[in-house]
Design a protein around this motif. Structure first.
Motif, mmCIF file in Angstrom:
data_model
loop_
_atom_site.group_PDB
_atom_site.id
_atom_site.type_symbol
_atom_site.label_atom_id
_atom_site.label_comp_id
_atom_site.label_asym_id
_atom_site.label_seq_id
_atom_site.Cartn_x
_atom_site.Cartn_y
_atom_site.Cartn_z
ATOM 1 N N THR A 65 0.858 -1.174 0.000
ATOM 2 C CA THR A 65 0.000 0.000 0.000
ATOM 3 C C THR A 65 0.899 1.229 0.000
ATOM 4 O O THR A 65 1.699 1.369 0.917
ATOM 5 C CB THR A 65 -0.915 0.019 1.237
ATOM 6 N N PRO A 66 0.816 2.067 -1.024
ATOM 7 C CA PRO A 66 0.027 1.896 -2.248
ATOM 8 C C PRO A 66 0.672 0.836 -3.149
ATOM 9 O O PRO A 66 1.827 0.485 -2.976
ATOM 10 C CB PRO A 66 0.093 3.281 -2.893
ATOM 11 N N ASP A 67 -0.094 0.389 -4.112
ATOM 12 C CA ASP A 67 0.443 -0.589 -5.067
ATOM 13 C C ASP A 67 0.654 0.034 -6.450
ATOM 14 O O ASP A 67 0.969 -0.670 -7.401
ATOM 15 C CB ASP A 67 -0.438 -1.832 -5.155
ATOM 16 N N ARG A 68 0.523 1.360 -6.520
ATOM 17 C CA ARG A 68 0.788 2.097 -7.761
ATOM 18 C C ARG A 68 1.505 3.399 -7.411
ATOM 19 O O ARG A 68 1.105 4.101 -6.490
ATOM 20 C CB ARG A 68 -0.495 2.427 -8.501
ATOM 21 N N ILE A 69 2.544 3.705 -8.195
ATOM 22 C CA ILE A 69 3.317 4.930 -7.982
ATOM 23 C C ILE A 69 3.461 5.638 -9.325
ATOM 24 O O ILE A 69 3.804 5.007 -10.321
ATOM 25 C CB ILE A 69 4.720 4.608 -7.414
ATOM 26 N N GLU A 70 3.196 6.935 -9.337
ATOM 27 C CA GLU A 70 3.378 7.768 -10.528
ATOM 28 C C GLU A 70 4.665 8.573 -10.345
ATOM 29 O O GLU A 70 4.866 9.192 -9.293
ATOM 30 C CB GLU A 70 2.201 8.727 -10.707
ATOM 31 N N VAL A 71 5.523 8.557 -11.362
ATOM 32 C CA VAL A 71 6.827 9.218 -11.293
ATOM 33 C C VAL A 71 7.022 10.028 -12.560
ATOM 34 O O VAL A 71 6.598 9.626 -13.644
ATOM 35 C CB VAL A 71 7.957 8.165 -11.166
ATOM 36 N N LYS A 72 7.702 11.172 -12.431
ATOM 37 C CA LYS A 72 8.082 11.963 -13.604
ATOM 38 C C LYS A 72 9.442 11.491 -14.083
ATOM 39 O O LYS A 72 10.328 11.180 -13.275
ATOM 40 C CB LYS A 72 8.152 13.446 -13.247
ATOM 41 N N LEU A 73 9.625 11.469 -15.381
ATOM 42 C CA LEU A 73 10.906 11.070 -15.970
ATOM 43 C C LEU A 73 12.026 11.922 -15.375
ATOM 44 O O LEU A 73 11.923 13.141 -15.316
ATOM 45 C CB LEU A 73 10.864 11.231 -17.484
ATOM 46 N N GLY A 74 13.075 11.270 -14.906
ATOM 47 C CA GLY A 74 14.225 11.951 -14.329
ATOM 48 C C GLY A 74 14.137 12.153 -12.825
ATOM 49 O O GLY A 74 15.110 12.564 -12.190
ATOM 50 N N GLU A 75 12.999 11.837 -12.242
ATOM 51 C CA GLU A 75 12.802 12.045 -10.810
ATOM 52 C C GLU A 75 13.588 11.008 -9.991
ATOM 53 O O GLU A 75 13.650 9.836 -10.347
ATOM 54 C CB GLU A 75 11.303 11.936 -10.499
ATOM 55 N N THR A 76 14.183 11.469 -8.886
ATOM 56 C CA THR A 76 14.864 10.570 -7.950
ATOM 57 C C THR A 76 13.990 10.451 -6.715
ATOM 58 O O THR A 76 13.700 11.443 -6.042
ATOM 59 C CB THR A 76 16.256 11.108 -7.564
ATOM 60 N N LEU A 77 13.546 9.229 -6.432
ATOM 61 C CA LEU A 77 12.667 8.968 -5.292
ATOM 62 C C LEU A 77 13.404 8.250 -4.183
ATOM 63 O O LEU A 77 14.293 7.433 -4.431
ATOM 64 C CB LEU A 77 11.488 8.076 -5.692
ATOM 65 N N ARG A 78 12.982 8.541 -2.971
ATOM 66 C CA ARG A 78 13.345 7.723 -1.816
ATOM 67 C C ARG A 78 12.097 6.902 -1.521
ATOM 68 O O ARG A 78 11.053 7.458 -1.181
ATOM 69 C CB ARG A 78 13.717 8.590 -0.617
ATOM 70 N N LEU A 79 12.193 5.605 -1.710
ATOM 71 C CA LEU A 79 11.089 4.702 -1.394
ATOM 72 C C LEU A 79 11.342 4.172 0.012
ATOM 73 O O LEU A 79 12.322 3.444 0.237
ATOM 74 C CB LEU A 79 11.014 3.554 -2.391
ATOM 75 N N VAL A 80 10.498 4.556 0.955
ATOM 76 C CA VAL A 80 10.602 4.077 2.333
ATOM 77 C C VAL A 80 9.561 2.977 2.491
ATOM 78 O O VAL A 80 8.370 3.205 2.254
ATOM 79 C CB VAL A 80 10.363 5.213 3.351
ATOM 80 N N VAL A 81 10.024 1.787 2.856
ATOM 81 C CA VAL A 81 9.170 0.604 2.878
ATOM 82 C C VAL A 81 9.046 0.100 4.317
ATOM 83 O O VAL A 81 10.044 -0.283 4.924
ATOM 84 C CB VAL A 81 9.760 -0.503 1.979
ATOM 85 N N HIS A 82 7.824 0.134 4.856
ATOM 86 C CA HIS A 82 7.552 -0.350 6.209
ATOM 87 C C HIS A 82 6.986 -1.761 6.132
ATOM 88 O O HIS A 82 6.036 -2.000 5.388
ATOM 89 C CB HIS A 82 6.518 0.545 6.909
ATOM 90 N N ASN A 83 7.546 -2.674 6.898
ATOM 91 C CA ASN A 83 7.011 -4.027 6.985
ATOM 92 C C ASN A 83 6.117 -4.089 8.220
ATOM 93 O O ASN A 83 6.605 -4.184 9.348
ATOM 94 C CB ASN A 83 8.140 -5.054 7.081
ATOM 95 N N ASP A 84 4.813 -4.023 8.007
ATOM 96 C CA ASP A 84 3.850 -4.093 9.101
ATOM 97 C C ASP A 84 3.429 -5.521 9.406
ATOM 98 O O ASP A 84 2.515 -5.742 10.205
ATOM 99 C CB ASP A 84 2.612 -3.252 8.760
ATOM 100 N N GLY A 85 4.089 -6.489 8.779
ATOM 101 C CA GLY A 85 3.751 -7.887 8.991
ATOM 102 C C GLY A 85 4.609 -8.547 10.051
ATOM 103 O O GLY A 85 5.407 -7.901 10.731
ATOM 104 N N LYS A 86 4.460 -9.858 10.159
ATOM 105 C CA LYS A 86 5.208 -10.654 11.123
ATOM 106 C C LYS A 86 6.254 -11.545 10.440
ATOM 107 O O LYS A 86 6.915 -12.336 11.098
ATOM 108 C CB LYS A 86 4.252 -11.506 11.956
#
Length: 163
Positions: A65-86
């Motif tokens: 969540t989310p399962d879709r990401i929109e990005v502009k060409l050339g953009e640098t993203l920091r993807l922070v991923v939380h594991n809320d599972g066990k």
């Protein structure tokens, strides 16, 4: 050539009996220099050039969540991923073809460990991150490739729009 090298390494790892594991082993980025190799879906980014942070959550219901990401060409993203599972989860960016191939290898070699700049392994209750520059337009995928997770639908899409 890259696929042949990867297949060779995986075969050697399987035969060696070494502890390349997804179990309770610690995962994450090593102290080795970051590989900045161009991929079809972009290149490892520079943290100083991040233009936006996107936070994703992973759960044991095998969803992002989310399962879709929109990005502009050339953009640098920091993807922070939380594991809320066990259980351990990961986020791997790639093309559908690359992820399909990697997922098949993970089914054959479930104890395989891997570490690339376009992936992060996240222990339960923890967070990981990827800094990535999306310098190629198109639709790309991300997934958890731990054996069975991909097959259960733990996938998402990244759309990189041309300017």
């Amino acid at each position: 050539m890259k696929r042949i090298a990867t297949a060779t390494l995986l075969s050697l790892a399987a035969l060696s009996g070494s502890a390349w594991a997804h179990g309770d082993e610690k995962h994450g980025k090593t102290a080795a220099p970051l590989k900045k190799e161009q991929e079809a879906w972009g290149i490892a980014g520079d943290a100083k050039k991040v233009t936006r942070t996107v936070t994703l959550k992973m759960t044991d219901n095998m969803r992002f969540t989310p399962d879709r990401i929109e990005v502009k060409l050339g953009e640098t993203l920091r993807l922070v991923v939380h594991n809320d599972g066990k259980m351990l989860h990961e986020l791997v960016i790639g093309t559908k073809k690359e992820l399909d191939e990697h997922a098949a290898l993970m089914l054959k070699f479930p104890n395989m460990e891997h570490d690339e700049p376009y992936m992060t392994h996240v222990d339960p209750g923890k967070k990981g991150e990827i800094v990535w520059t999306f310098n190629r337009a198109g639709e790309f995928d991300f997934a958890c490739l731990i054996a069975g997770h991909y097959q259960a639908g733990m996938v998402g899409k990244i759309r990189v729009a041309a300017r």
